[in-house]
Design a protein around this motif. Sequence first.
Motif, PDB file in Angstrom:
ATOM      1  N   ALA A  16       0.807  -1.276   0.032  1.00  0.00           N
ATOM      2  CA  ALA A  16       0.019  -0.009   0.030  1.00  0.00           C
ATOM      3  C   ALA A  16       1.011   1.158   0.086  1.00  0.00           C
ATOM      4  CB  ALA A  16      -0.644  -0.216   1.267  1.00  0.00           C
ATOM      5  N   ALA A  17       0.294   2.295  -0.502  1.00  0.00           N
ATOM      6  CA  ALA A  17       1.004   3.685  -0.667  1.00  0.00           C
ATOM      7  C   ALA A  17       0.860   4.333   0.808  1.00  0.00           C
ATOM      8  CB  ALA A  17       0.662   4.429  -1.931  1.00  0.00           C
ATOM      9  N   GLU A  18       1.323   3.931   2.073  1.00  0.00           N
ATOM     10  CA  GLU A  18       1.150   4.161   2.967  1.00  0.00           C
ATOM     11  C   GLU A  18       1.406   5.816   3.160  1.00  0.00           C
ATOM     12  OE1 GLU A  18       2.497   1.954   6.629  1.00  0.00           O
ATOM     13  OE2 GLU A  18       1.436   0.240   5.744  1.00  0.00           O
ATOM     14  N   VAL A  19       0.806   6.573   3.980  1.00  0.00           N
ATOM     15  CA  VAL A  19       0.975   7.936   4.326  1.00  0.00           C
ATOM     16  C   VAL A  19       0.849   8.241   5.839  1.00  0.00           C
ATOM     17  CG1 VAL A  19      -0.397   8.827   2.161  1.00  0.00           C
ATOM     18  CG2 VAL A  19      -1.453   8.771   4.262  1.00  0.00           C
ATOM     19  N   LEU A  20       0.434   7.193   6.735  1.00  0.00           N
ATOM     20  CA  LEU A  20       0.438   7.368   8.045  1.00  0.00           C
ATOM     21  C   LEU A  20       0.518   6.108   8.725  1.00  0.00           C
ATOM     22  CD1 LEU A  20       0.236   9.476  10.511  1.00  0.00           C
ATOM     23  CD2 LEU A  20      -2.154   8.889  10.355  1.00  0.00           C
ATOM     24  N   ASP A  30      -5.915   5.502  -1.704  1.00  0.00           N
ATOM     25  CA  ASP A  30      -6.968   4.435  -2.208  1.00  0.00           C
ATOM     26  C   ASP A  30      -6.707   4.315  -3.767  1.00  0.00           C
ATOM     27  OD1 ASP A  30      -9.439   3.532  -3.523  1.00  0.00           O
ATOM     28  OD2 ASP A  30     -10.549   4.498  -2.198  1.00  0.00           O
ATOM     29  N   THR A  31      -6.556   2.777  -3.921  1.00  0.00           N
ATOM     30  CA  THR A  31      -6.232   2.433  -5.119  1.00  0.00           C
ATOM     31  C   THR A  31      -7.048   2.938  -6.482  1.00  0.00           C
ATOM     32  OG1 THR A  31      -7.276   0.167  -4.955  1.00  0.00           O
ATOM     33  CG2 THR A  31      -4.933   0.320  -4.327  1.00  0.00           C
ATOM     34  N   LYS A  36      -7.077  12.298  -7.187  1.00  0.00           N
ATOM     35  CA  LYS A  36      -5.367  12.036  -6.628  1.00  0.00           C
ATOM     36  C   LYS A  36      -5.345  12.452  -5.268  1.00  0.00           C
ATOM     37  CE  LYS A  36      -3.761  11.448 -11.268  1.00  0.00           C
ATOM     38  NZ  LYS A  36      -2.743  12.196 -12.399  1.00  0.00           N
ATOM     39  N   GLY A  37      -4.576  11.609  -4.376  1.00  0.00           N
ATOM     40  CA  GLY A  37      -4.543  11.807  -2.977  1.00  0.00           C
ATOM     41  C   GLY A  37      -5.434  11.469  -2.266  1.00  0.00           C
ATOM     42  N   HIS A  38      -6.457  10.724  -2.597  1.00  0.00           N
ATOM     43  CA  HIS A  38      -7.674  10.281  -1.812  1.00  0.00           C
ATOM     44  C   HIS A  38      -7.016   9.169  -0.847  1.00  0.00           C
ATOM     45  CE1 HIS A  38     -11.682   7.992  -2.357  1.00  0.00           C
ATOM     46  NE2 HIS A  38     -11.226   7.704  -1.012  1.00  0.00           N
ATOM     47  N   VAL A  39      -7.208   9.564   0.459  1.00  0.00           N
ATOM     48  CA  VAL A  39      -6.499   8.609   1.722  1.00  0.00           C
ATOM     49  C   VAL A  39      -7.565   7.400   2.122  1.00  0.00           C
ATOM     50  CG1 VAL A  39      -5.258   8.570   3.373  1.00  0.00           C
ATOM     51  CG2 VAL A  39      -4.821  10.345   1.886  1.00  0.00           C
ATOM     52  N   LEU A  40      -7.267   6.664   2.331  1.00  0.00           N
ATOM     53  CA  LEU A  40      -8.026   5.765   3.339  1.00  0.00           C
ATOM     54  C   LEU A  40      -7.431   5.475   4.933  1.00  0.00           C
ATOM     55  CD1 LEU A  40      -8.951   2.735   1.132  1.00  0.00           C
ATOM     56  CD2 LEU A  40     -10.481   5.007   1.551  1.00  0.00           C
ATOM     57  N   HIS A  95     -13.733  -3.540   6.621  1.00  0.00           N
ATOM     58  CA  HIS A  95     -12.826  -2.980   7.654  1.00  0.00           C
ATOM     59  C   HIS A  95     -13.207  -1.501   7.744  1.00  0.00           C
ATOM     60  CE1 HIS A  95      -8.925  -3.580   9.814  1.00  0.00           C
ATOM     61  NE2 HIS A  95      -8.750  -2.181   9.840  1.00  0.00           N
ATOM     62  N   LEU A  96     -13.483  -1.047   8.771  1.00  0.00           N
ATOM     63  CA  LEU A  96     -13.835   0.537   9.197  1.00  0.00           C
ATOM     64  C   LEU A  96     -12.713   1.210   8.387  1.00  0.00           C
ATOM     65  CD1 LEU A  96     -15.195   2.989  10.298  1.00  0.00           C
ATOM     66  CD2 LEU A  96     -13.586   2.420  12.180  1.00  0.00           C
ATOM     67  N   HIS A  97     -13.039   2.129   7.475  1.00  0.00           N
ATOM     68  CA  HIS A  97     -12.231   3.196   6.916  1.00  0.00           C
ATOM     69  C   HIS A  97     -13.021   4.405   6.495  1.00  0.00           C
ATOM     70  CE1 HIS A  97     -13.806   0.736   3.815  1.00  0.00           C
ATOM     71  NE2 HIS A  97     -13.900   1.727   2.872  1.00  0.00           N
ATOM     72  N   LEU A  98     -12.158   5.595   6.813  1.00  0.00           N
ATOM     73  CA  LEU A  98     -12.488   6.682   6.654  1.00  0.00           C
ATOM     74  C   LEU A  98     -11.842   7.217   5.194  1.00  0.00           C
ATOM     75  CD1 LEU A  98     -13.827   9.550   7.813  1.00  0.00           C
ATOM     76  CD2 LEU A  98     -11.462  10.148   8.398  1.00  0.00           C
ATOM     77  N   HIS A  99     -12.723   7.719   4.483  1.00  0.00           N
ATOM     78  CA  HIS A  99     -12.089   8.394   3.017  1.00  0.00           C
ATOM     79  C   HIS A  99     -11.829   9.852   3.422  1.00  0.00           C
ATOM     80  CE1 HIS A  99     -13.665   5.359   0.398  1.00  0.00           C
ATOM     81  NE2 HIS A  99     -14.303   4.741   1.345  1.00  0.00           N
ATOM     82  N   VAL A 100     -10.704  10.154   2.961  1.00  0.00           N
ATOM     83  CA  VAL A 100     -10.382  11.674   2.899  1.00  0.00           C
ATOM     84  C   VAL A 100      -9.854  11.929   1.575  1.00  0.00           C
ATOM     85  CG1 VAL A 100      -8.792  13.402   4.041  1.00  0.00           C
ATOM     86  CG2 VAL A 100      -9.466  11.326   5.317  1.00  0.00           C
ATOM     87  N   VAL A 101     -10.806  12.720   1.079  1.00  0.00           N
ATOM     88  CA  VAL A 101     -10.617  13.138  -0.577  1.00  0.00           C
ATOM     89  C   VAL A 101     -10.389  14.654  -0.420  1.00  0.00           C
ATOM     90  CG1 VAL A 101     -12.008  13.119  -2.471  1.00  0.00           C
ATOM     91  CG2 VAL A 101     -12.321  11.373  -1.190  1.00  0.00           C
ATOM     92  N   PRO A 102      -9.441  15.007  -1.087  1.00  0.00           N
ATOM     93  CA  PRO A 102      -8.969  16.401  -1.447  1.00  0.00           C
ATOM     94  C   PRO A 102      -9.953  17.109  -2.369  1.00  0.00           C
ATOM     95  CG  PRO A 102      -7.381  15.004  -2.594  1.00  0.00           C
ATOM     96  CD  PRO A 102      -8.420  14.115  -1.634  1.00  0.00           C
ATOM     97  N   ARG A 103     -10.403  18.257  -2.051  1.00  0.00           N
ATOM     98  CA  ARG A 103     -11.567  18.981  -2.589  1.00  0.00           C
ATOM     99  C   ARG A 103     -11.018  20.394  -3.138  1.00  0.00           C
ATOM    100  NH1 ARG A 103     -16.561  17.945  -2.548  1.00  0.00           N
ATOM    101  NH2 ARG A 103     -16.614  19.136  -4.581  1.00  0.00           N
TER     102      ARG A 103
END
Length: 141
Positions: A16-20, A30-31, A36-40, A95-103
């Motif tokens: 995975a392209a981990e950011v944290l 997110d694959t 671009k930059g959408h994080v789970l 599996h619980l996940h929060l989408h963080v989508v740049p806007r």
Amino acid sequence: MADCTFCGIVAGDLPAAEVLREEHVVAFLDTRPVFKGHVLLAPRTHVVTLPELPPDLGVPFLAAAQRLGDAVVEALGAQGSFMAVNNVVSQSVPHLHLHVVPRTKGDGLRGFFWPRTRYDDDEERAAYAARLRAALGAALE
């Protein structure tokens, strides 16, 4: 869980392209991003939905979400972010996940279509409110 994709990422068994990566949470790109930059963001502990998240993990989960929201603005030049959690319906990985989508304004994301309905009357509205308060164990002050 052995067959959970996100547990595999948490364990380091799946790429995975981990950011944290912190004691309680892991965040990765997110694959299939909305932008671009959408994080789970996922808790390291396997829970399926937000209501199942143990209370002691709520603070680290939300704190990481706040930092990720700031990060997409700072790192990607976004003007803000969209954050969402699906519980069961539309939850592609259980599996619980929060989408963080740049806007950014004008990015083309129009949000969701929210079908609207009406209560039959004030009595029905009050009955729904009472049912929810009972489920929460809450009383009005």
